[in-house]
Design an enzyme around this catalytic site. Structure first.
Site, mmCIF file in Angstrom:
data_model
loop_
_atom_site.group_PDB
_atom_site.id
_atom_site.type_symbol
_atom_site.label_atom_id
_atom_site.label_comp_id
_atom_site.label_asym_id
_atom_site.label_seq_id
_atom_site.Cartn_x
_atom_site.Cartn_y
_atom_site.Cartn_z
ATOM 1 N N HIS A 1 0.803 -1.223 0.000
ATOM 2 C CA HIS A 1 0.000 0.000 0.000
ATOM 3 C C HIS A 1 0.842 1.283 0.000
ATOM 4 O O HIS A 1 0.314 2.396 0.111
ATOM 5 C CB HIS A 1 -0.932 -0.018 1.218
ATOM 6 C CG HIS A 1 -2.203 0.733 1.013
ATOM 7 N ND1 HIS A 1 -2.751 1.542 1.960
ATOM 8 C CD2 HIS A 1 -3.023 0.814 -0.054
ATOM 9 C CE1 HIS A 1 -3.863 2.083 1.507
ATOM 10 N NE2 HIS A 1 -4.043 1.659 0.277
ATOM 11 N N LYS B 1 2.942 4.508 -1.092
ATOM 12 C CA LYS B 1 2.856 5.449 -2.206
ATOM 13 C C LYS B 1 3.974 6.463 -2.057
ATOM 14 O O LYS B 1 3.770 7.571 -1.574
ATOM 15 C CB LYS B 1 1.496 6.166 -2.203
ATOM 16 C CG LYS B 1 0.333 5.229 -2.395
ATOM 17 C CD LYS B 1 -0.980 5.944 -2.240
ATOM 18 C CE LYS B 1 -2.084 4.980 -1.906
ATOM 19 N NZ LYS B 1 -2.008 4.476 -0.510
ATOM 20 N N ASP C 1 17.103 10.164 -6.712
ATOM 21 C CA ASP C 1 18.565 10.214 -6.526
ATOM 22 C C ASP C 1 18.998 9.783 -5.122
ATOM 23 O O ASP C 1 19.970 10.308 -4.589
ATOM 24 C CB ASP C 1 19.107 11.639 -6.819
ATOM 25 C CG ASP C 1 19.246 11.880 -8.312
ATOM 26 O OD1 ASP C 1 19.415 10.896 -9.061
ATOM 27 O OD2 ASP C 1 19.180 13.048 -8.718
HETATM 28 C C1 NAG Z 1 -5.629 3.999 -4.975
HETATM 29 O O1 NAG Z 1 -6.235 3.465 -6.127
HETATM 30 C C2 NAG Z 1 -7.046 2.332 -5.865
HETATM 31 C C3 NAG Z 1 -7.496 1.770 -7.185
HETATM 32 O O2 NAG Z 1 -8.058 2.748 -8.003
HETATM 33 C C4 NAG Z 1 -8.215 2.720 -4.970
HETATM 34 O O3 NAG Z 1 -8.984 1.581 -4.684
HETATM 35 C C5 NAG Z 1 -7.627 3.280 -3.685
HETATM 36 O O4 NAG Z 1 -8.675 3.751 -2.880
HETATM 37 C C6 NAG Z 1 -6.671 4.414 -3.963
HETATM 38 N N1 NAG Z 1 -6.055 4.783 -2.712
HETATM 39 C C7 NAG Z 1 -5.911 6.016 -2.338
HETATM 40 C C8 NAG Z 1 -5.363 6.238 -0.995
HETATM 41 O O5 NAG Z 1 -6.213 6.937 -3.082
#
Ligand code: NAG
Ligand code: NAG
Ligand code: NAG
Length: 208
Positions: free
Chosen positions: A143, A145, A150
């Protein structure tokens, strides 16, 4: 035009292209030997919201103001870009990664397996350009992100950066969602995320 002249032209053109790339790299390397590590600090908060599109000097299409800043940073890396992203389907970001790869930036990508499977064409496009993509088969969600700019290079001539937040790299998220992203050069944060990236990189497997 004779065949001989045609070949001369082709060879000259290739030479110019190679010379261009080589020329771009050499000054960097020369500076690198002289200067100590950069101490420049970078900290920025990037907000995404339902604002309209603006034209970007970092990309050919119009983008949201938040995306403009993300693209600004994604154009930064001189040596490495390490991406760890739950969902990544934005064609704009895919294009940027491919462009970095052509500039010989080493791009590594970790994706969530289930999400990557759902967007197979996306990562196969990266893989065709020899960008390595890894995942793990697991019932747990990858999960994260974040991306590191660099951060995995020995070079002194760069400012290692961490970019993290709520943002998936999807069109939905970059064009209208309310999201927040922070960019920081703070060493403890960059190193903490880098350590985790390297750990996952070994643990996870290439997609075949
Ligand atoms: C990220 O993308 C997924 C798939 O589209 C979605 O289910 C999820 O809620 C998103 N997460 C965030 C934190 O935006
Ligand atoms: C980025 O990560 C740091 C450290 O984990 C955290 O404190 C910060 O809130 C994160 N930024 C966002 C926008 O989530
Ligand atoms: C801002 O980021 C934090 C941490 O990533 C997240 O929990 C929160 O939902 C985000 N806020 C918005 C409006 O997206």
């Amino acid at each position: 035009m004779s065949t001989g002249r045609y070949y001369t032209l082709v060879i000259a053109a290739c030479g110019a292209v190679i010379g261009y790339y080589y020329g771009r790299r050499t000054p960097n390397q020369a500076i690198q030997e002289k200067k100590p590590r950069k101490t420049k600090e970078i900290h920025e908060v990037i907000m995404f919201s339902d604002e309209g599109l603006i034209s970007s000097k970092h990309y050919r299409n119009s983008v949201t103001p938040g995306m403009d800043r993300v693209l600004h940073y994604l154009n930064f890396p001189r040596h490495t870009l390490d991406v760890c992203m739950y969902v990544m389907t934005s064609p704009d970001i895919c294009n940027v990664l491919l462009k970095l790869n052509l500039r010989r930036v080493k791009v590594r990508v970790i994706l969530d397996a289930e999400m990557a499977f759902a967007s197979r064409s996306y990562f196969s496009r990266l893989q065709r350009q020899c960008i390595e993509v890894r995942w793990i088969k697991s019932s747990n969600i990858m999960h994260h992100k974040f991306c590191l700019i660099d951060a995995s290079t020995e070079s002194n001539e760069v400012v290692p950066l961490l970019m993290n937040g709520s943002l998936n790299w999807t069109k939905q998220a970059t064009h209208g969602n309310y999201e927040n992203v922070t960019v920081t050069s703070q060493r403890e944060l960059v190193e903490g995320y880098m350590k985790e990236f390297e750990r996952l990189w070994v643990l996870f497997k290439p997609i075949v």
